[in-house]
Design a protein around this motif. Sequence first.
Motif, PDB file in Angstrom:
ATOM      1  N   GLU A   3       0.832  -1.206   0.000  1.00 11.25           N
ATOM      2  CA  GLU A   3       0.000   0.000   0.000  1.00 11.25           C
ATOM      3  C   GLU A   3       0.870   1.262   0.000  1.00 11.25           C
ATOM      4  O   GLU A   3       0.619   2.206  -0.764  1.00 11.25           O
ATOM      5  CB  GLU A   3      -0.905  -0.004   1.237  1.00 11.25           C
ATOM      6  CG  GLU A   3      -1.781   1.234   1.365  1.00 11.25           C
ATOM      7  CD  GLU A   3      -2.512   1.284   2.696  1.00 11.25           C
ATOM      8  OE1 GLU A   3      -3.125   2.328   2.994  1.00 11.25           O
ATOM      9  OE2 GLU A   3      -2.466   0.283   3.449  1.00 11.25           O
ATOM     10  N   VAL A   4       1.891   1.276   0.834  1.00  8.46           N
ATOM     11  CA  VAL A   4       2.774   2.448   0.914  1.00  8.46           C
ATOM     12  C   VAL A   4       3.582   2.603  -0.377  1.00  8.46           C
ATOM     13  O   VAL A   4       3.685   3.704  -0.932  1.00  8.46           O
ATOM     14  CB  VAL A   4       3.717   2.349   2.127  1.00  8.46           C
ATOM     15  CG1 VAL A   4       4.728   3.509   2.129  1.00  8.46           C
ATOM     16  CG2 VAL A   4       2.920   2.358   3.424  1.00  8.46           C
ATOM     17  N   LEU A   5       4.118   1.507  -0.889  1.00  7.05           N
ATOM     18  CA  LEU A   5       4.946   1.574  -2.103  1.00  7.05           C
ATOM     19  C   LEU A   5       4.141   2.048  -3.307  1.00  7.05           C
ATOM     20  O   LEU A   5       4.690   2.688  -4.210  1.00  7.05           O
ATOM     21  CB  LEU A   5       5.555   0.199  -2.385  1.00  7.05           C
ATOM     22  CG  LEU A   5       6.570  -0.326  -1.357  1.00  7.05           C
ATOM     23  CD1 LEU A   5       7.099  -1.690  -1.784  1.00  7.05           C
ATOM     24  CD2 LEU A   5       7.733   0.649  -1.165  1.00  7.05           C
ATOM     25  N   ALA A   6       2.849   1.757  -3.327  1.00  7.06           N
ATOM     26  CA  ALA A   6       2.014   2.104  -4.480  1.00  7.06           C
ATOM     27  C   ALA A   6       1.415   3.507  -4.390  1.00  7.06           C
ATOM     28  O   ALA A   6       0.766   3.960  -5.335  1.00  7.06           O
ATOM     29  CB  ALA A   6       0.884   1.079  -4.622  1.00  7.06           C
ATOM     30  N   ASN A   7       1.671   4.183  -3.284  1.00  2.70           N
ATOM     31  CA  ASN A   7       0.971   5.451  -3.040  1.00  2.70           C
ATOM     32  C   ASN A   7       1.962   6.568  -2.682  1.00  2.70           C
ATOM     33  O   ASN A   7       2.250   6.794  -1.508  1.00  2.70           O
ATOM     34  CB  ASN A   7      -0.045   5.253  -1.909  1.00  2.70           C
ATOM     35  CG  ASN A   7      -1.014   6.412  -1.795  1.00  2.70           C
ATOM     36  OD1 ASN A   7      -0.700   7.545  -2.158  1.00  2.70           O
ATOM     37  ND2 ASN A   7      -2.202   6.131  -1.275  1.00  2.70           N
ATOM     38  N   PRO A   8       2.465   7.301  -3.673  1.00  2.00           N
ATOM     39  CA  PRO A   8       3.429   8.377  -3.404  1.00  2.00           C
ATOM     40  C   PRO A   8       2.899   9.453  -2.462  1.00  2.00           C
ATOM     41  O   PRO A   8       3.656   9.996  -1.662  1.00  2.00           O
ATOM     42  CB  PRO A   8       3.701   8.964  -4.799  1.00  2.00           C
ATOM     43  CG  PRO A   8       3.393   7.848  -5.744  1.00  2.00           C
ATOM     44  CD  PRO A   8       2.255   7.107  -5.118  1.00  2.00           C
ATOM     45  N   SER A   9       1.608   9.759  -2.535  1.00  2.00           N
ATOM     46  CA  SER A   9       1.054  10.790  -1.644  1.00  2.00           C
ATOM     47  C   SER A   9       1.047  10.306  -0.196  1.00  2.00           C
ATOM     48  O   SER A   9       1.268  11.088   0.737  1.00  2.00           O
ATOM     49  CB  SER A   9      -0.348  11.191  -2.085  1.00  2.00           C
ATOM     50  OG  SER A   9      -1.238  10.094  -2.006  1.00  2.00           O
ATOM     51  N   LEU A  10       0.789   9.029   0.017  1.00  2.00           N
ATOM     52  CA  LEU A  10       0.852   8.457   1.366  1.00  2.00           C
ATOM     53  C   LEU A  10       2.287   8.485   1.875  1.00  2.00           C
ATOM     54  O   LEU A  10       2.537   8.826   3.046  1.00  2.00           O
ATOM     55  CB  LEU A  10       0.312   7.026   1.369  1.00  2.00           C
ATOM     56  CG  LEU A  10       0.406   6.262   2.700  1.00  2.00           C
ATOM     57  CD1 LEU A  10      -0.349   6.998   3.808  1.00  2.00           C
ATOM     58  CD2 LEU A  10      -0.118   4.833   2.540  1.00  2.00           C
ATOM     59  N   GLN A  11       3.237   8.119   1.011  1.00  2.00           N
ATOM     60  CA  GLN A  11       4.651   8.194   1.397  1.00  2.00           C
ATOM     61  C   GLN A  11       5.030   9.605   1.827  1.00  2.00           C
ATOM     62  O   GLN A  11       5.686   9.802   2.855  1.00  2.00           O
ATOM     63  CB  GLN A  11       5.541   7.772   0.229  1.00  2.00           C
ATOM     64  CG  GLN A  11       5.439   6.323  -0.176  1.00  2.00           C
ATOM     65  CD  GLN A  11       6.287   6.015  -1.391  1.00  2.00           C
ATOM     66  OE1 GLN A  11       7.370   6.566  -1.571  1.00  2.00           O
ATOM     67  NE2 GLN A  11       5.791   5.135  -2.253  1.00  2.00           N
ATOM     68  N   LYS A  12       4.596  10.582   1.040  1.00  2.00           N
ATOM     69  CA  LYS A  12       4.919  11.983   1.332  1.00  2.00           C
ATOM     70  C   LYS A  12       4.352  12.397   2.687  1.00  2.00           C
ATOM     71  O   LYS A  12       5.045  13.026   3.500  1.00  2.00           O
ATOM     72  CB  LYS A  12       4.367  12.877   0.223  1.00  2.00           C
ATOM     73  CG  LYS A  12       4.720  14.358   0.342  1.00  2.00           C
ATOM     74  CD  LYS A  12       4.248  15.109  -0.905  1.00  2.00           C
ATOM     75  CE  LYS A  12       4.649  16.574  -0.869  1.00  2.00           C
ATOM     76  NZ  LYS A  12       3.902  17.339   0.157  1.00  2.00           N
ATOM     77  N   GLU A  13       3.099  12.006   2.942  1.00  2.00           N
ATOM     78  CA  GLU A  13       2.468  12.362   4.223  1.00  2.00           C
ATOM     79  C   GLU A  13       3.191  11.694   5.389  1.00  2.00           C
ATOM     80  O   GLU A  13       3.437  12.323   6.431  1.00  2.00           O
ATOM     81  CB  GLU A  13       1.003  11.952   4.214  1.00  2.00           C
ATOM     82  CG  GLU A  13       0.286  12.341   5.513  1.00  2.00           C
ATOM     83  CD  GLU A  13      -1.136  11.836   5.561  1.00  2.00           C
ATOM     84  OE1 GLU A  13      -1.948  12.449   6.283  1.00  2.00           O
ATOM     85  OE2 GLU A  13      -1.446  10.809   4.900  1.00  2.00           O
TER      86      GLU A  13
END
Length: 400
Positions: free
Chosen positions: A360-370
């Motif tokens: 989930e984290v690897l697929a979601n750059p906006s989540l990583q940024k947050e």
Amino acid sequence: MKVEGKIAHESLENLSSQQENPQLSTFNSKLKIGYDGKRAANNLTGLGNYSRSLIEHLADQYPENQYLVYSPKAKSAKQIDAFFEKENIQLKLPQDRFLWRTLNILKDLLRDNVQIFHGLSHEIPFYIQHTPIKSVVTIHDLIFLRFPHYYKLIDRKLYEWKSKSACKRADKIIAISEKTKQDIVELYGTNPDKIEVIYQSCDESFKTTLSQPTLEKIRREYNLPDKYILSVGTIEARKNLLLTIKALRNVRDDYKLVVIGKQTPYFNEVEKEIEALALKDRIILLRNIPFTDLPGIYQMAGIFVYPSFYEGFGIPIIEALYSGVPVIAAKGSCLEEAGGPKSIYIEPTDVNGLSNRINEVLANPSLQKEMKEKGLEFVQKFNSPLVTQQLMNCYLNILK
């Protein structure tokens, strides 16, 4: 034994009566603070780093005081030598080695007019409560009571005896997390008012972003892949590396797993699992990494995973957050205290849960940024100047 204890007690009382009153004009003069320095003077990792960092930050932030580090011996090593080069940090070796750390060190403390003695890891000298010297003990965890099967019986009993006795006799107890404080209250019956929670910080090197050329040099040195998940910590059952290995099978295959840590017999189980899951080509095992290279390895990671069953705090999580890396850790101990509300937490037995959250984290750059931004914001509460000020306030309060 009782006769020997009585003689020692009387001898210390005589010496104590000759010592200057350590609390007279405390706030108008320099403090002399003594430390159990066995690990600061000899260990290059773990509690050695913690001890040196704590004393160094005090010495820098409050340079008017003297910081006396008592150790039966001192290892010659770059970071230890640099530590003792500071003008207001002094190594104190024993005059009488017999039962020194547990008893006879008191004679040296009294001769040196030490006002506060801080046992940095679960123990303080016996009879210190019968001297004018105020005492503080740091309790990192009571894992040996929560998970006794990880320890030999004799080790477990010794750890319990020393730490329980220190908690009873010290003027103040420092717990490195709220969870550890709860354990001390529950398992030792200690009055919670006697315990102060003072978190740890991490080495300052993790708080500086390295240049791209420096990062690439580190990448080449250890043949690191472009994309990787990072695990740091002793490879032992409690740290639960097996969960990460099992989860990796269902994680997108363009990411490898980089594992840094000292190997224990538990590593045999890890190796068997790697072989059984045919993951050898996706896992990079590193040992004896110079401490100076660790920040760079953190900073290049995609995710930091720490599924430990139980910790006293979780310094590697702090290191990851300062390095701008999203963190996934385990529920059940104190890791939520270290990782904050925007890190992700899974059950330490949930293989599918871990692999799903990694993906989930690897697929979601906006989540990583947050996660990176909020994690860095949260971790400021562990900044060294703040933690150091809390510790000095603790010292001053017990002298009032």
